[in-house]
Design a protein around this motif. Structure first.
Motif, short mmCIF file in Angstrom:
data_model
loop_
_atom_site.label_atom_id
_atom_site.label_comp_id
_atom_site.label_asym_id
_atom_site.label_seq_id
_atom_site.Cartn_x
_atom_site.Cartn_y
_atom_site.Cartn_z
N VAL A 88 -8.40 42.37 -60.77
CA VAL A 88 -8.99 41.03 -60.89
C VAL A 88 -10.51 41.13 -61.01
CG1 VAL A 88 -9.51 38.96 -59.53
CG2 VAL A 88 -7.14 39.72 -59.81
N GLN A 89 -11.12 41.99 -60.22
CA GLN A 89 -12.56 42.15 -60.31
C GLN A 89 -12.98 42.78 -61.64
OE1 GLN A 89 -14.53 43.32 -56.41
NE2 GLN A 89 -12.39 43.56 -55.81
N MET A 90 -12.15 43.68 -62.16
CA MET A 90 -12.42 44.27 -63.47
C MET A 90 -12.37 43.21 -64.57
SD MET A 90 -10.32 47.21 -65.56
CE MET A 90 -9.00 46.07 -66.00
N TYR A 91 -11.36 42.33 -64.51
CA TYR A 91 -11.26 41.26 -65.51
C TYR A 91 -12.47 40.33 -65.44
CZ TYR A 91 -6.28 42.47 -66.05
OH TYR A 91 -5.09 43.13 -66.29
N THR A 92 -12.93 40.04 -64.23
CA THR A 92 -14.11 39.18 -64.07
C THR A 92 -15.33 39.82 -64.73
OG1 THR A 92 -13.24 38.27 -62.00
CG2 THR A 92 -15.60 38.06 -62.39
N LYS A 93 -15.51 41.11 -64.50
CA LYS A 93 -16.64 41.82 -65.10
C LYS A 93 -16.52 41.82 -66.63
CE LYS A 93 -20.31 44.57 -64.93
NZ LYS A 93 -20.39 45.03 -66.33
N LEU A 95 -15.22 39.51 -68.47
CA LEU A 95 -15.59 38.18 -68.95
C LEU A 95 -17.10 37.99 -68.93
CD1 LEU A 95 -12.85 36.02 -67.19
CD2 LEU A 95 -12.98 36.61 -69.61
N GLN A 96 -17.74 38.49 -67.88
CA GLN A 96 -19.20 38.40 -67.82
C GLN A 96 -19.83 39.20 -68.96
OE1 GLN A 96 -19.32 39.83 -63.73
NE2 GLN A 96 -20.14 37.87 -63.03
N ASP A 97 -19.29 40.37 -69.23
CA ASP A 97 -19.81 41.19 -70.33
C ASP A 97 -19.57 40.51 -71.68
OD1 ASP A 97 -20.61 43.08 -68.49
OD2 ASP A 97 -18.90 44.41 -68.82
N LEU A 98 -18.40 39.87 -71.82
CA LEU A 98 -18.08 39.17 -73.07
C LEU A 98 -19.09 38.06 -73.34
CD1 LEU A 98 -16.22 38.44 -75.48
CD2 LEU A 98 -14.87 37.06 -73.87
N SER A 143 -19.40 32.79 -60.03
CA SER A 143 -19.34 33.05 -58.59
C SER A 143 -17.99 32.69 -57.96
CB SER A 143 -20.48 32.34 -57.86
OG SER A 143 -20.43 30.94 -58.06
N PRO A 144 -17.28 31.61 -58.41
CA PRO A 144 -15.95 31.38 -57.83
C PRO A 144 -15.00 32.56 -58.03
CG PRO A 144 -16.69 29.41 -58.95
CD PRO A 144 -17.67 30.50 -59.30
N LEU A 145 -15.05 33.18 -59.21
CA LEU A 145 -14.20 34.35 -59.47
C LEU A 145 -14.65 35.55 -58.65
CD1 LEU A 145 -13.45 34.43 -63.31
CD2 LEU A 145 -11.84 34.11 -61.43
N GLU A 146 -15.95 35.75 -58.56
CA GLU A 146 -16.47 36.88 -57.78
C GLU A 146 -16.10 36.73 -56.31
OE1 GLU A 146 -20.45 38.09 -60.33
OE2 GLU A 146 -20.56 36.43 -58.92
N ASN A 147 -16.27 35.53 -55.76
CA ASN A 147 -15.95 35.31 -54.35
C ASN A 147 -14.45 35.44 -54.10
OD1 ASN A 147 -18.65 34.80 -53.83
ND2 ASN A 147 -18.46 32.58 -54.07
N GLU A 239 -12.06 26.40 -66.26
CA GLU A 239 -11.03 27.44 -66.28
C GLU A 239 -11.33 28.53 -65.25
OE1 GLU A 239 -8.09 27.54 -67.97
OE2 GLU A 239 -8.63 25.46 -68.44
N ILE A 240 -12.62 28.84 -65.08
CA ILE A 240 -13.00 29.80 -64.03
C ILE A 240 -12.51 29.30 -62.68
CG2 ILE A 240 -14.98 30.65 -62.71
CD1 ILE A 240 -16.47 31.00 -65.35
N GLN A 241 -12.72 28.02 -62.40
CA GLN A 241 -12.32 27.48 -61.11
C GLN A 241 -10.80 27.50 -60.95
OE1 GLN A 241 -14.62 26.46 -58.63
NE2 GLN A 241 -12.70 26.79 -57.52
N ARG A 242 -10.07 27.23 -62.03
CA ARG A 242 -8.60 27.28 -61.92
C ARG A 242 -8.12 28.68 -61.58
NH1 ARG A 242 -4.31 25.04 -65.71
NH2 ARG A 242 -5.40 26.06 -67.44
N VAL A 243 -8.69 29.70 -62.21
CA VAL A 243 -8.28 31.08 -61.91
C VAL A 243 -8.68 31.43 -60.48
CG1 VAL A 243 -8.48 33.50 -62.56
CG2 VAL A 243 -8.46 31.74 -64.34
N ALA A 244 -9.88 31.05 -60.08
CA ALA A 244 -10.32 31.33 -58.71
C ALA A 244 -9.41 30.66 -57.69
CB ALA A 244 -11.76 30.86 -58.52
N ASP A 245 -8.98 29.44 -57.97
CA ASP A 245 -8.07 28.74 -57.06
C ASP A 245 -6.74 29.48 -56.95
OD1 ASP A 245 -9.97 26.80 -56.63
OD2 ASP A 245 -9.08 25.35 -58.02
N ALA A 246 -6.25 30.01 -58.08
CA ALA A 246 -4.99 30.77 -58.06
C ALA A 246 -5.14 32.04 -57.23
CB ALA A 246 -4.57 31.11 -59.49
N ILE A 247 -6.26 32.72 -57.39
CA ILE A 247 -6.51 33.94 -56.60
C ILE A 247 -6.56 33.59 -55.11
CG2 ILE A 247 -8.16 35.79 -56.14
CD1 ILE A 247 -8.98 35.57 -59.12
N MET A 248 -7.17 32.48 -54.79
CA MET A 248 -7.26 32.08 -53.39
C MET A 248 -5.89 31.67 -52.84
SD MET A 248 -10.21 32.82 -52.47
CE MET A 248 -9.97 32.22 -50.78
#
Length: 266
Positions: A88-93, A95-98, A143-147, A239-248
């Motif tokens: 999950v952290q790799m995917y977040t990185k 997206l940031q790189d993209l 930051s929601p995804l990172e947290n 969409e970032i928030q939706r993914v972060a909510d799912a992770i949480m």
């Protein structure tokens, strides 16, 4: 690392619509002959060229069968979440790189337009239209995804330790064992969102989906990734928030399991 799954097989509705944990196991990398799904893909070709003596078929059957027996005979389901948190952290990185790459590319092209570079290299006999200045993609709040990724890493590590410490006691308590496994089965479904992905509601998994334009090819965190790729920047933060909510949701499930397992060792 286990590769992400896109589509093109029977697992598609299980993983991407209802959230059943899925593996696609196969051998690959040896054969690019173009026979697959052609009129030549018959028993003779298979036994003569593809797998004489059924060596690969037998080995794959043994491998898959062993994996299924290991899963079926386990007391506590052998799910691991530490690799998931890392992924999950790799995917977040990614997206940031993209996003950064898109910003850099557009800035550079805008500079070439403004400085007259594209006009200078244009063919005077067959001139091409000079592209218009494009708006640079705005900054996005990851930051929601990172947290959420950090919280998942902590929850996964806690669960791993709690399961190891409590396994022998849970294995002899059938009621508790069924309860723990029942909740573990729900773990993949935490990534399912009933609203589905933008413009294709049937695909409901927020970590994996076949790309909108890629056929079988997978897109990870597809709601976020495709919003960036398609320049729908107004959708990205949502969409970032939706993914972060799912992770949480996954974090909440794992923490609840850890609390329950830890109680058995006191």
């Amino acid at each position: 690392r286990i590769g992400a799954l896109g589509s093109g097989s029977d697992y598609t509705p299980f993983l991407q619509h209802i959230g059943v944990p899925t593996l696609s196991l196969s051998f690959g990398g040896f054969d690019d002959d173009g026979i697959y799904h052609s009129i030549y893909d018959d028993f003779y070709h298979w036994t003569k060229f593809s797998d004489p003596g059924f060596q690969y078929g037998r080995t794959l059957s043994q491998f898959v069968g062993t994996a299924i027996i290991r899963l079926a005979d386990a007391d506590v389901l052998p799910y691991q979440f530490t690799e998931l948190s890392d992924t999950v952290q790799m995917y977040t990185k990614e997206l940031q790189d993209l996003l950064k790459q898109r910003q850099d590319d557009i800035r550079e092209r805008n500079r070439q337009i403004t400085d007259g570079v594209l006009a200078a290299v244009n063919d005077p006999k067959h001139p091409r239209p000079i592209p218009a200045i494009e708006t640079v993609p705005p900054a996005m709040n990851f930051s929601p995804l990172e947290n959420a990724g950090t919280a998942l890493a902590q929850a996964a590590d806690r669960f791993q330790k709690a399961r190891t410490a409590a396994r022998s006691r849970v294995a002899t308590d059938n009621a508790r064992l069924q309860q723990v496994n029942g909740r573990l089965i729900q773990s993949e479904r935490q990534f399912i969102d009933d609203k589905g992905l933008p413009r294709r509601e049937w695909y409901r998994h927020l970590l994996y989906a076949p790309g909108y334009y890629t056929g079988y090819g997978v897109k990870t965190m597809p709601g976020v990734r495709e919003a960036i790729e398609d320049k729908r920047y107004a959708e990205v933060n949502g969409e970032i928030q939706r993914v972060a909510d799912a992770i949480m949701r996954e974090v909440t499930l794992l923490d609840g399991l850890s609390t329950e397992l830890e109680a058995t060792t006191r």
